[in-house]
Design an enzyme around this catalytic site. Structure first.
Site, PDB file in Angstrom:
ATOM      1  N   LYS A  53       0.842  -1.204   0.000  1.00  0.00           N
ATOM      2  CA  LYS A  53       0.000   0.000   0.000  1.00  0.00           C
ATOM      3  C   LYS A  53       0.878   1.254   0.000  1.00  0.00           C
ATOM      4  O   LYS A  53       0.640   2.193  -0.753  1.00  0.00           O
ATOM      5  CB  LYS A  53      -0.939  -0.015   1.221  1.00  0.00           C
ATOM      6  CG  LYS A  53      -2.057  -1.066   1.094  1.00  0.00           C
ATOM      7  CD  LYS A  53      -2.834  -1.296   2.380  1.00  0.00           C
ATOM      8  CE  LYS A  53      -3.808  -2.475   2.200  1.00  0.00           C
ATOM      9  NZ  LYS A  53      -4.589  -2.818   3.377  1.00  0.00           N
ATOM     10  N   GLN A  97      -4.353  -1.578   9.623  1.00  0.00           N
ATOM     11  CA  GLN A  97      -4.398  -2.916   9.028  1.00  0.00           C
ATOM     12  C   GLN A  97      -5.042  -3.914  10.000  1.00  0.00           C
ATOM     13  O   GLN A  97      -4.706  -3.949  11.181  1.00  0.00           O
ATOM     14  CB  GLN A  97      -2.972  -3.370   8.655  1.00  0.00           C
ATOM     15  CG  GLN A  97      -2.905  -4.673   7.889  1.00  0.00           C
ATOM     16  CD  GLN A  97      -3.528  -4.616   6.500  1.00  0.00           C
ATOM     17  OE1 GLN A  97      -3.609  -3.559   5.873  1.00  0.00           O
ATOM     18  NE2 GLN A  97      -3.998  -5.751   6.014  1.00  0.00           N
ATOM     19  N   ASP A 120     -10.715   3.258   4.470  1.00  0.00           N
ATOM     20  CA  ASP A 120     -11.067   1.834   4.407  1.00  0.00           C
ATOM     21  C   ASP A 120     -12.587   1.639   4.384  1.00  0.00           C
ATOM     22  O   ASP A 120     -13.070   0.548   4.087  1.00  0.00           O
ATOM     23  CB  ASP A 120     -10.530   1.126   5.660  1.00  0.00           C
ATOM     24  CG  ASP A 120      -9.403   0.157   5.347  1.00  0.00           C
ATOM     25  OD1 ASP A 120      -9.363  -0.350   4.215  1.00  0.00           O
ATOM     26  OD2 ASP A 120      -8.586  -0.082   6.248  1.00  0.00           O
TER      27      ASP A 120
HETATM   28  N1  GUN Z   1      -7.053  -6.796   6.212  1.00  0.00           N
HETATM   29  C1  GUN Z   1      -7.446  -7.500   5.125  1.00  0.00           C
HETATM   30  N2  GUN Z   1      -8.013  -6.680   4.213  1.00  0.00           N
HETATM   31  C2  GUN Z   1      -7.961  -5.428   4.732  1.00  0.00           C
HETATM   32  C3  GUN Z   1      -8.384  -4.155   4.252  1.00  0.00           C
HETATM   33  O1  GUN Z   1      -8.943  -4.000   3.156  1.00  0.00           O
HETATM   34  N3  GUN Z   1      -8.139  -3.114   5.075  1.00  0.00           N
HETATM   35  C4  GUN Z   1      -7.546  -3.263   6.285  1.00  0.00           C
HETATM   36  N4  GUN Z   1      -7.374  -2.174   7.018  1.00  0.00           N
HETATM   37  N5  GUN Z   1      -7.150  -4.429   6.762  1.00  0.00           N
HETATM   38  C5  GUN Z   1      -7.358  -5.505   5.986  1.00  0.00           C
END
Ligand code: GUN
Length: 295
Positions: A53, A97, A120
């Site tokens: 990311k 995350q 998110d």
């Molecule tokens: N863990 C797995 N997929 C995601 C996501 O799209 N965002 C976040 N913050 N954590 C994740």
């Protein structure tokens, strides 16, 4: 006949090109979108997602700050960091995350993010707006799936869509987006989960099958309809190559299912790159919104 491959990687690259142009236009107005990512602990998969990311943000000209916290970080310390990101004018988007270590409340943490920076789309305010069909940040993987379908020419209107998995991150929100009364929605949706009595009965009826169960190769060829479109959200680490690279498998038995269906996403290179791209999209959108620039 072999299925058409829905190449998320290529579709993501096309969207990222559009985003890089949008970032350049913002730069001309002295606006640099800023993203803060927060990772608690040292789970290798999470480390790799967060790393990807930040790398993508950097490549697009988005300012990014990666906060890596040790696994025994207290909830209060994490909330204090989120609060400082909420107040930081250079940060337009905040991503924590998931999953978080067991001693930290996911719900308290997600609710502490400023909804205007919740790129998110996990804050209850944004989840509620999504359900109501109002303008909001859409969660990245579900939004990525809708874009994949749209840009591959797969019509959802009137389609029988079966979603396998009821997580807050993928299953519940994607089912929700698909029932909205608008383009990319208008589907008839069935949501299957671990307590579904006869999974194959449902999956065999699907024109579009979306699988986000986290179980390697759980969808076999006899569970899909001939000519269906299959979106495999699974990223399962099933081993390691000699060079130490993770070997990934989806939730769908790709080798067998791809002989029968019309189109299918590969793993890797399918849904994964779309998730990251929609996060960048949301970050650019957040920077535009705070600066009152038309979306
Ligand atoms: N863990 C797995 N997929 C995601 C996501 O799209 N965002 C976040 N913050 N954590 C994740």
């Amino acid at each position: 006949m072999a299925a058409e491959l829905i190449r998320g990687k290529d579709i993501a690259a096309a969207i990222q090109k559009e985003l890089a142009e949008a970032v350049q236009q913002l730069a001309a107005q002295n606006i640099v979108p800023g993203l803060a990512t927060i990772l608690v602990g040292d789970d290798p998969a999470s480390q790799s997602y967060v790393g990807a990311k930040n790398k993508t943000a950097h490549a697009l000209g988005i300012h990014s700050e990666q906060h890596n916290l040790v696994a025994n970080t207290s909830e209060d310390e994490l909330l204090a960091l989120i609060n400082s990101c909420n107040e930081n004018k250079a940060i337009h988007g905040i991503l924590v995350q998931l999953p978080l270590p067991g001693h930290i409340s996911e719900s308290r943490v997600l609710s502490s993010i400023d909804p205007a920076k919740d790129v998110d789309g996990f804050h209850p305010v944004n989840v509620g707006k999504m359900l109501l069909g109002e303008q909001c940040f859409l969660p990245c993987t579900p939004h990525g799936i809708i874009e994949l379908l749209r840009r591959s020419g797969v019509t959802t209107t009137g389609a029988e869509v079966v979603v396998v998995g009821r997580s807050n991150i993928v299953g519940k929100p994607v089912a929700n987006l698909l029932i909205q009364k608008r383009e990319g929605g208008n589907a008839t949706v069935t949501l299957c989960h671990t307590r579904t009595k006869d999974m194959a009965f449902h999956t065999r009826r699907a024109d579009i099958l979306i699988v986000a169960a986290g179980v390697p190769k759980m969808i076999s060829a006899d569970m899909v309809k001939e000519g269906a479109v299959v979106i495999d959200v699974g990223v399962n680490r099933i081993g390691q190559s000699e060079s130490g690279k993770a070997i990934l498998a989806g939730d769908v038995d790709f080798a067998e299912v791809s002989k029968k269906v019309r189109a299918i996403t590969p793993v890797p290179g399918g849904v994964g790159p779309m998730t990251i791209t929609m996060l960048m999209h949301n970050t650019v959108q957040a920077a535009k919104m705070v600066n009152k620039i038309a979306l």
